[in-house]
Design a protein around this motif. Sequence first.
Motif, PDB file in Angstrom:
ATOM      1  N   VAL A  23      41.667  38.899  44.354  1.00  0.00           N
ATOM      2  CA  VAL A  23      40.835  39.036  45.561  1.00  0.00           C
ATOM      3  C   VAL A  23      39.397  38.655  45.262  1.00  0.00           C
ATOM      4  CG1 VAL A  23      39.996  40.635  47.333  1.00  0.00           C
ATOM      5  CG2 VAL A  23      42.364  40.788  46.547  1.00  0.00           C
ATOM      6  N   THR A  27      48.453  38.944  53.036  1.00  0.00           N
ATOM      7  CA  THR A  27      48.342  37.575  52.557  1.00  0.00           C
ATOM      8  C   THR A  27      49.730  36.936  52.516  1.00  0.00           C
ATOM      9  OG1 THR A  27      48.607  38.180  50.249  1.00  0.00           O
ATOM     10  CG2 THR A  27      46.367  38.185  51.126  1.00  0.00           C
ATOM     11  N   SER A  72      40.154  29.299  50.991  1.00  0.00           N
ATOM     12  CA  SER A  72      40.973  30.126  50.109  1.00  0.00           C
ATOM     13  C   SER A  72      42.432  29.803  50.258  1.00  0.00           C
ATOM     14  CB  SER A  72      40.696  31.579  50.354  1.00  0.00           C
ATOM     15  OG  SER A  72      41.481  32.135  51.334  1.00  0.00           O
ATOM     16  N   GLU A 128      39.137  34.939  45.126  1.00  0.00           N
ATOM     17  CA  GLU A 128      39.229  34.393  46.479  1.00  0.00           C
ATOM     18  C   GLU A 128      37.886  34.521  47.202  1.00  0.00           C
ATOM     19  OE1 GLU A 128      42.403  34.547  50.180  1.00  0.00           O
ATOM     20  OE2 GLU A 128      42.469  36.112  48.659  1.00  0.00           O
ATOM     21  N   ARG A 180      35.443  31.974  45.769  1.00  0.00           N
ATOM     22  CA  ARG A 180      35.682  30.633  46.321  1.00  0.00           C
ATOM     23  C   ARG A 180      35.123  30.512  47.731  1.00  0.00           C
ATOM     24  NH1 ARG A 180      40.597  31.463  43.772  1.00  0.00           N
ATOM     25  NH2 ARG A 180      41.621  32.005  45.709  1.00  0.00           N
ATOM     26  N   ARG A 185      44.739  42.577  51.206  1.00  0.00           N
ATOM     27  CA  ARG A 185      43.870  42.289  50.070  1.00  0.00           C
ATOM     28  C   ARG A 185      43.240  43.576  49.522  1.00  0.00           C
ATOM     29  NH1 ARG A 185      43.163  38.017  53.740  1.00  0.00           N
ATOM     30  NH2 ARG A 185      43.555  35.987  52.789  1.00  0.00           N
TER      31      ARG A 185
END
Length: 89
Positions: A76, A55, A89, A79, A82, A63
Amino acid sequence: MAGIFQSLNVLIKGPFMDSKQNHGQDSLAVELIQRQAEQVFGSKMKADHWLSQPTAETGDCSRLQMAQSRVGYEVVKAELDRLNHGFAS
């Protein structure tokens, strides 16, 4: 019967609910993140690819590696939540 309640607690609170239980938490967190990623991306291959990518925030850390700590797991998971709800993200 105790195993069922422990599994429910993991689903509700996450794998790091008890600091006294260190053995197996990292692998449980990784397994939970892998399952959630597979659901979000619709395939194991896509999930594995996303999880293995470093990332921008962590540089060389993937991740999946992040998910091995309490804070990383939460990052994570958030994320993935989302993404699951249609937010970038």
